[in-house]
Structure formats: C-alpha cells, structure tokens
Scaffold this motif. Structure first.
Motif, PDB file in Angstrom:
ATOM      1  N   LEU A 171       0.856  -1.186   0.000  1.00 59.40           N
ATOM      2  CA  LEU A 171       0.000   0.000   0.000  1.00 59.40           C
ATOM      3  C   LEU A 171       0.891   1.234   0.000  1.00 59.40           C
ATOM      4  N   GLU A 172       0.378   2.275  -0.606  1.00 58.70           N
ATOM      5  CA  GLU A 172       1.084   3.559  -0.531  1.00 58.70           C
ATOM      6  C   GLU A 172       1.266   3.892   0.940  1.00 58.70           C
ATOM      7  N   ASP A 173       2.231   4.694   1.235  1.00 56.13           N
ATOM      8  CA  ASP A 173       2.605   4.964   2.616  1.00 56.13           C
ATOM      9  C   ASP A 173       1.402   5.234   3.527  1.00 56.13           C
ATOM     10  N   ASP A 174       0.546   6.185   3.144  1.00 58.73           N
ATOM     11  CA  ASP A 174      -0.562   6.506   4.052  1.00 58.73           C
ATOM     12  C   ASP A 174      -1.921   6.122   3.469  1.00 58.73           C
ATOM     13  N   ALA A 175      -1.906   5.250   2.475  1.00 59.28           N
ATOM     14  CA  ALA A 175      -3.193   4.847   1.906  1.00 59.28           C
ATOM     15  C   ALA A 175      -3.919   3.935   2.886  1.00 59.28           C
ATOM     16  N   ALA A 176      -5.196   4.169   3.026  1.00 55.95           N
ATOM     17  CA  ALA A 176      -5.961   3.314   3.943  1.00 55.95           C
ATOM     18  C   ALA A 176      -6.352   2.048   3.191  1.00 55.95           C
ATOM     19  N   PRO A 177      -6.380   0.897   3.889  1.00 58.18           N
ATOM     20  CA  PRO A 177      -6.855  -0.311   3.222  1.00 58.18           C
ATOM     21  C   PRO A 177      -8.336  -0.152   2.872  1.00 58.18           C
ATOM     22  N   ASP A 178      -8.804  -0.956   1.961  1.00 63.37           N
ATOM     23  CA  ASP A 178     -10.209  -0.847   1.522  1.00 63.37           C
ATOM     24  C   ASP A 178     -11.142  -1.360   2.628  1.00 63.37           C
ATOM     25  N   GLN A 179     -11.892  -0.446   3.235  1.00 62.13           N
ATOM     26  CA  GLN A 179     -12.753  -0.841   4.353  1.00 62.13           C
ATOM     27  C   GLN A 179     -14.207  -1.016   3.926  1.00 62.13           C
ATOM     28  N   ALA A 180     -14.453  -0.871   2.632  1.00 63.67           N
ATOM     29  CA  ALA A 180     -15.851  -0.865   2.197  1.00 63.67           C
ATOM     30  C   ALA A 180     -16.641  -2.096   2.649  1.00 63.67           C
ATOM     31  N   PRO A 181     -16.097  -3.324   2.506  1.00 63.70           N
ATOM     32  CA  PRO A 181     -16.906  -4.489   2.923  1.00 63.70           C
ATOM     33  C   PRO A 181     -17.224  -4.465   4.413  1.00 63.70           C
ATOM     34  N   ALA A 182     -16.211  -4.056   5.214  1.00 65.55           N
ATOM     35  CA  ALA A 182     -16.453  -4.010   6.656  1.00 65.55           C
ATOM     36  C   ALA A 182     -17.514  -2.961   6.970  1.00 65.55           C
ATOM     37  N   GLU A 183     -17.426  -1.824   6.278  1.00 63.80           N
ATOM     38  CA  GLU A 183     -18.419  -0.777   6.523  1.00 63.80           C
ATOM     39  C   GLU A 183     -19.812  -1.241   6.127  1.00 63.80           C
ATOM     40  N   ARG A 184     -19.859  -1.910   4.971  1.00 63.97           N
ATOM     41  CA  ARG A 184     -21.177  -2.381   4.523  1.00 63.97           C
ATOM     42  C   ARG A 184     -21.763  -3.358   5.531  1.00 63.97           C
ATOM     43  N   HIS A 185     -20.855  -4.178   6.081  1.00 62.18           N
ATOM     44  CA  HIS A 185     -21.325  -5.132   7.086  1.00 62.18           C
ATOM     45  C   HIS A 185     -21.925  -4.393   8.285  1.00 62.18           C
ATOM     46  N   GLY A 186     -21.206  -3.355   8.736  1.00 61.46           N
ATOM     47  CA  GLY A 186     -21.698  -2.564   9.873  1.00 61.46           C
ATOM     48  C   GLY A 186     -23.041  -1.923   9.566  1.00 61.46           C
ATOM     49  N   GLU A 187     -23.160  -1.360   8.370  1.00 60.81           N
ATOM     50  CA  GLU A 187     -24.418  -0.701   8.010  1.00 60.81           C
ATOM     51  C   GLU A 187     -25.546  -1.712   7.925  1.00 60.81           C
ATOM     52  N   HIS A 188     -25.186  -2.848   7.345  1.00 57.64           N
ATOM     53  CA  HIS A 188     -26.202  -3.852   7.124  1.00 57.64           C
ATOM     54  C   HIS A 188     -26.735  -4.407   8.437  1.00 57.64           C
ATOM     55  N   ARG A 189     -25.794  -4.527   9.387  1.00 56.77           N
ATOM     56  CA  ARG A 189     -26.198  -5.091  10.676  1.00 56.77           C
ATOM     57  C   ARG A 189     -27.236  -4.231  11.360  1.00 56.77           C
ATOM     58  N   TRP A 190     -27.204  -2.920  11.031  1.00 57.70           N
ATOM     59  CA  TRP A 190     -28.183  -2.032  11.643  1.00 57.70           C
ATOM     60  C   TRP A 190     -29.599  -2.540  11.419  1.00 57.70           C
ATOM     61  N   GLU A 191     -29.833  -2.989  10.193  1.00 53.05           N
ATOM     62  CA  GLU A 191     -31.194  -3.428   9.868  1.00 53.05           C
ATOM     63  C   GLU A 191     -31.557  -4.726  10.577  1.00 53.05           C
ATOM     64  N   THR A 192     -30.559  -5.564  10.789  1.00 56.01           N
ATOM     65  CA  THR A 192     -30.893  -6.879  11.346  1.00 56.01           C
ATOM     66  C   THR A 192     -30.888  -6.890  12.868  1.00 56.01           C
ATOM     67  N   GLY A 193     -30.295  -5.851  13.465  1.00 61.95           N
ATOM     68  CA  GLY A 193     -30.213  -5.840  14.922  1.00 61.95           C
ATOM     69  C   GLY A 193     -29.004  -6.658  15.344  1.00 61.95           C
ATOM     70  N   TRP A 194     -28.389  -6.344  16.448  1.00 63.29           N
ATOM     71  CA  TRP A 194     -27.184  -7.058  16.816  1.00 63.29           C
ATOM     72  C   TRP A 194     -26.889  -6.913  18.282  1.00 63.29           C
ATOM     73  N   SER A 195     -25.884  -7.715  18.723  1.00 64.26           N
ATOM     74  CA  SER A 195     -25.396  -7.554  20.074  1.00 64.26           C
ATOM     75  C   SER A 195     -23.882  -7.417  19.959  1.00 64.26           C
ATOM     76  N   LEU A 196     -23.344  -6.345  20.494  1.00 66.82           N
ATOM     77  CA  LEU A 196     -21.919  -6.048  20.336  1.00 66.82           C
ATOM     78  C   LEU A 196     -21.018  -7.195  20.817  1.00 66.82           C
ATOM     79  N   PRO A 197     -21.265  -7.734  22.033  1.00 68.73           N
ATOM     80  CA  PRO A 197     -20.384  -8.830  22.480  1.00 68.73           C
ATOM     81  C   PRO A 197     -20.401 -10.020  21.525  1.00 68.73           C
ATOM     82  N   GLU A 198     -21.578 -10.331  20.979  1.00 70.52           N
ATOM     83  CA  GLU A 198     -21.647 -11.480  20.051  1.00 70.52           C
ATOM     84  C   GLU A 198     -20.828 -11.218  18.794  1.00 70.52           C
TER      85      GLU A 198
END
Ligand code: ADP
Length: 533
Positions: free
Chosen positions: A71-98
């Motif tokens: 990766l370029e020195d300060d380039a951030a890794p691609d977080q899109a899938p992780a972000e989508r997962h977080g957004e998606h979980r909103w709709e399904t409901g979740w428990s942080l510890p789980e």
C-alpha cells in the motif's frame, strides 16, 4: 528480539503469500469459522449472523488483497466491505459482544488455517499485520454501525417531534371546534332551566344533560389549555391576591360534586394572610382539578381535605383524600398528558388523562412544583402544590375595609345566624355549606314566602336574599322581612346582574348590601365582619 513496530509500516508492507492464501481459500475459512461459532456460542441470538456470512467473502477478499500488495505509505486499506457489514447489521439488529466474539473466532480460524497451509511458520510481523487488518475491519464495521444508528435515532426523534406537533395542532383544533357548539348547548340549558318545568321528567333530563355538558366543557377547556401551553400561547394574568381567596373559590366550584358523591370536604385555610402574585383563575383551576380528582377517585362518602400554609418563601397547598390511592411506581407517570393508570378501578371513572398534566404545566408556569404521594392502593392520595409566596412585607397594605382580618382564613370568630333564600338548589346548598364551613349557623329557604316565614320564626341576624325569586321577588321579600324584624337584621341582596338600577331598587327595598353572583366569599366575610363593628 524486540521488534520496533510501526503501524504505518506494518500496514503498508506486502505479505504476498499470506494475502493470496486468504483470498484463495476465503470460502474454506468461512466454513470453518461457521462451525466454530456455533460450537463456541451455542446460545447466541446471532441476529447479525446472516449479514456477516453474506459480507465475509468480500471482507476476506479485500483483507487478503490489502495484505498482499504494497500500500502507498498513508493509503488506507479498503474498508468498504467491513463498513457495509456494519451498516447492514443495523437493519438486522445485533449484540456487540456477540459480534466481537465472532470476529475473534474468525481471527483464530485464519491463524490456524495459515499455520496449517503455509509451508513455513507464520512470521511475527505477518501475525501483527493480520491482527491490524482485522482490527481495522472491526473498527470500520462498528463505526459504520454507530453512524447508522445515530442517524436513524435522529431521524426517529425528528419524526416523533413532527408527529407530536401534528397531534398538538390537531387537538387544539378539535378542542376549539368542540368549544363553540358546547357553549351554545350550555346557554340553551341555562335557558331551559329558567322555563318552569311542567313535567318533572323533563327537569330531570335537563339537569342530567346540564351536568354532563358541563363535564364535557371542563374536559375540552383543559385540552385547549394544554395545547395552548404546548404551543407557548398561554399567558398568565398575574395579580396579587390571597391564597385563601383562591381556595374558597375552588371549594365553591366543587362543592356540588362533593355533595352529590356524599364526600365530606374539610378546608384548612391558612392561619395567616398569604399573598401570591399569580394568575388567580389558573390557581383556582389547579385546585379545582385536584379536588375533582380527589372526589372522582374516592369511593362514596370519602373524606377530602384541602389546606394551605406558608413554608419559608413558599405557600404549600395540599389536597388529600382517603380514596383508592396510587401505586408507588405509577406516581411519577400520572402527570404526563394522556396518562391514566391502566386499572379497571381507575379507568372506569372516565377522563382523558389531561387534568394532572395541565396542573403540572400551570404550576410550573408559575415557578412552582407539584408532587403526588400515596402509600399505595386503597391508602388515599395527597397532591402537594408549592408556589412562591410574597413576603408579608412586600404586600401593599390593604385598605381598612379590605383588612377583614383573615376573614375567610379562619372560621368566623363570631358565629352568626344566617338565613339564605335562594331558589337555585345547587347554589343554595353550596353557599350554605360554605357558610357552615366558616362557622355560621345557616338556615335556608327556596321560595319567597318560605323565606319570609322562616325569617319571622327564627329571627336571623343576616338574611341573604336572591333577587330573582319566582313569585314573591327578592325586593318584596326584603320589604316584608324588614317590616317584621326592623333593624335587627342585616339584609344582603344576591343578584346575577349588578346594574345601577338593581342597586337603587335594592336600597329602596331596605337592603344593607348587595353581592353580585357568583358570591365572592371574601366580600361576604367582609360584610359579616363589618357587622360586628
Ligand atoms: P383523568 O382523571 O382524566 O384520568 P388526570 O390527569 O386528572 O386524568 O389523572 C391522571 C390519572 O391519575 C388518573 O387517571 C388516575 O388514575 C390518577 N389519579 C389522579 N388523581 C388521583 C387521586 N386523587 N387518587 C387516585 N388516583 C388519582
């Protein structure tokens, strides 16, 4: 060996074979992970689970990719899938510890898989790079989730506020629209009362209708006031007055109801003059609401007490009953509008649940507080209103005639024999009760001839005579009593209209004083105490 780990370096250095292996075998890793999570968290609700499964392939793929490339020195890794997962979980409901536990298990599975399938041990830096990539995926996912949650909560709060505003507007319009037809009904009922009833059944029906309509007017007025307050449109008309005065007015209003329900109402007026600077009508309204509730939530024949006293800079008004009481955990809620205690015992008594909300708002507009107390079901209730009181020194000195020392505030020092002649039985009973409360002996009559006969028989010191008596009118009754008893009796005219013409005629007929209706007890007490001078 001490490794000098630098986050930026760690993230940017390529770990090609590790990254490629994760990309290539993502589906095997996911399968192993699936078995593990079910085994390790058998009781988890796993609401987020399907969405994690859906997102893991791309999550692992992008993670593998960012590990494999430089990766370029300060380039951030691609977080899109992780972000989508977080957004998606909103709709399904979740428990942080789980969720965190699921990611931890994923980490273990990845390490095990790499150990097994690389033809060499995993290096320390590779291990830390995977940790870092996973941690960043978790962080991106959780941030996306909470961004989404906050945005959603804001949206919901806005929607609720808007809905509440609509409801307030609707209630205001509703109350306003109901008020006009009700006002005409009330006037017609009053007209009907004036017409001599030929048939007692008609009279009875009229009386019932009148009572019910008045109840409706009260509800609608309360509702209207509540919406006015909610829209900031209620203005207080403050004047300086004695608290005892507001109490007697409130008591006068509720007495018919108290009598109808067979309750015994006692009034402890303050032993000193307590002045407040407030909207008198509103303070009366607060007391009337509390007293009405006390009557309503007390079984027939109950005991109700209203009292006032000074405590420091405050005047404390208390309305106590020995009625059905309130459970401890419900006490806080009853001041919220449209709240009624959901128990058949309470519910069966009707109402909209606006009375106490209005009481609280009105008291708070005055800079005071109201609280409710009860030791529980069946143990009665007490409502306490605290309002700022004026210091005795800051009250303008009353004029001598107004000084009638604590006239309504303590039972009359001298008990008088009073005859009340009034054809409206409600008004007659109410006033007799009030006078008795003040310590006087009261007799009453509801027709002119009966009044004259009683006056002659019992020689009262004071006769209160309604001018609008049917048959023998008040003026004539006064003349006859004066003729029979001479100056020994004080004659007071009671009338709905206080036009000059009435005053003049009353004076001619021999009346000593004239009181407009509804009777101000202060005024009446003043007349009674003037009499002893
Ligand atoms: P409403 O009487 O129209 O239901 P209020 O706002 O006046 O509405 O009162 C809210 C609730 O508080 C009532 O429904 C009743 O359950 C309870 N409550 C009020 N006053 C009393 C009282 N004196 N004794 C017992 N419960 C009361």
């Amino acid at each position: 060996m001490i490794q000098n780990l630098n986050l930026r370096e760690l993230r940017s250095e390529p770990h090609v074979d590790v990254g490629l292996l994760i990309q290539r075998d993502a589906s095997i890793i996911i399968e192993r992970w699936l078995k593990r999570v079910v085994r390790e968290q058998p009781d988890a609700a796993r609401l987020h689970h399907q969405s994690l499964i859906d997102h893991l392939p791309s999550l692992l793929y992008t993670m593998g990719q960012s590990l494999a490339v430089q990766l370029e020195d300060d380039a951030a890794p691609d977080q899109a899938p992780a972000e989508r997962h977080g957004e998606h979980r909103w709709e399904t409901g979740w428990s942080l510890p789980e969720v965190v536990r699921d990611y931890q298990i994923l980490r273990l599975v990845i390490f095990e898989y790499l150990e097994e399938n690389l033809d060499r041990p995993l290096s320390f830096r590779e291990g830390r790079a995977i940790d870092l990539a996973l941690d960043e995926a978790i962080s991106a996912s959780v941030s996306a989730f909470s961004r989404q949650s906050v945005a959603e909560l804001r949206r919901q709060a806005e929607a609720l506020k808007e809905a509440d505003q609509h409801k307030t507007d609707f209630l205001a319009v509703l109350a306003h629209e109901l008020r006009n037809p009700l006002a005409s009904v009330v006037t017609s009922m009053e007209l009907l009362r004036l017409l001599d009833g030929q048939d007692p059944r008609i009279d009875q029906a009229r009386a019932i209708t009148e009572r019910q309509v008045k109840q409706m007017v009260r509800l609608v007025d309360d509702l209207l006031d509540l919406t006015r307050i909610a829209r900031g449109k209620l203005e207080l008309r403050r004047t300086v007055f004695m608290v005892g005065q507001a109490m007697t007015q409130a008591v006068q209003t509720v007495l018919p109801l108290m009598q109808a329900q067979g309750h015994q109402l006692t009034v402890d007026l303050p032993t000193e003059l307590i002045h407040v600077e407030a909207d008198e009508l509103r303070i009366v309204q607060v007391l009337v609401n509390l007293l009405n509730n006390a009557a309503k939530y007390t079984e027939r024949g109950g005991h109700i007490n209203v009292s006032a006293s000074r405590e420091g800079d405050e005047v404390v008004l208390r309305v106590r009953d020995d009625g059905i009481g309130i459970e401890g955990e419900k006490l806080a809620a009853i001041f919220t509008r449209f709240t009624q205690i959901d128990r058949s015992l309470h519910r069966s008594r009707g109402g909209l649940g606006v009375g106490l909300a209005l009481v609280r708002q009105l008291v708070e507009l005055h800079g005071g507080q109201v609280s409710a107390h009860s030791e529980g079901l069946g143990k009665g209730s007490e409502f306490v209103v605290r309002l700022p009181a004026l210091k005795p020194s800051s009250v303008p000195l009353p004029s001598p005639s107004a000084a009638a020392p604590a006239s309504t505030s303590t039972p009359a020092a001298t008990a008088r024999r009073i005859l009340l002649i009034e054809d409206n039985t409600d008004a007659c009973e109410t006033l007799s009760l009030l006078l008795r409360m003040l310590g006087h002996h009261v007799e009453s009559a509801t027709t002119g001839p009966e009044g004259v006969a009683r006056a002659v028989a019992s020689r009262p010191q004071i006769a209160l005579i309604d001018l609008g008596l049917p048959g023998l009118d008040g003026f004539e009754v006064a003349r006859q009593i004066r003729a029979a008893l001479g100056e020994a009796v004080l004659l007071v005219a009671l009338s709905g209209y206080t036009q000059e013409e009435d005053r003049r005629r009353a004076e001619e007929a021999g009346f000593d004083a004239h009181l407009p209706k509804p009777i101000e007890l202060e005024e009446l007490s003043r007349i009674l105490s003037d009499m002893s001078k």
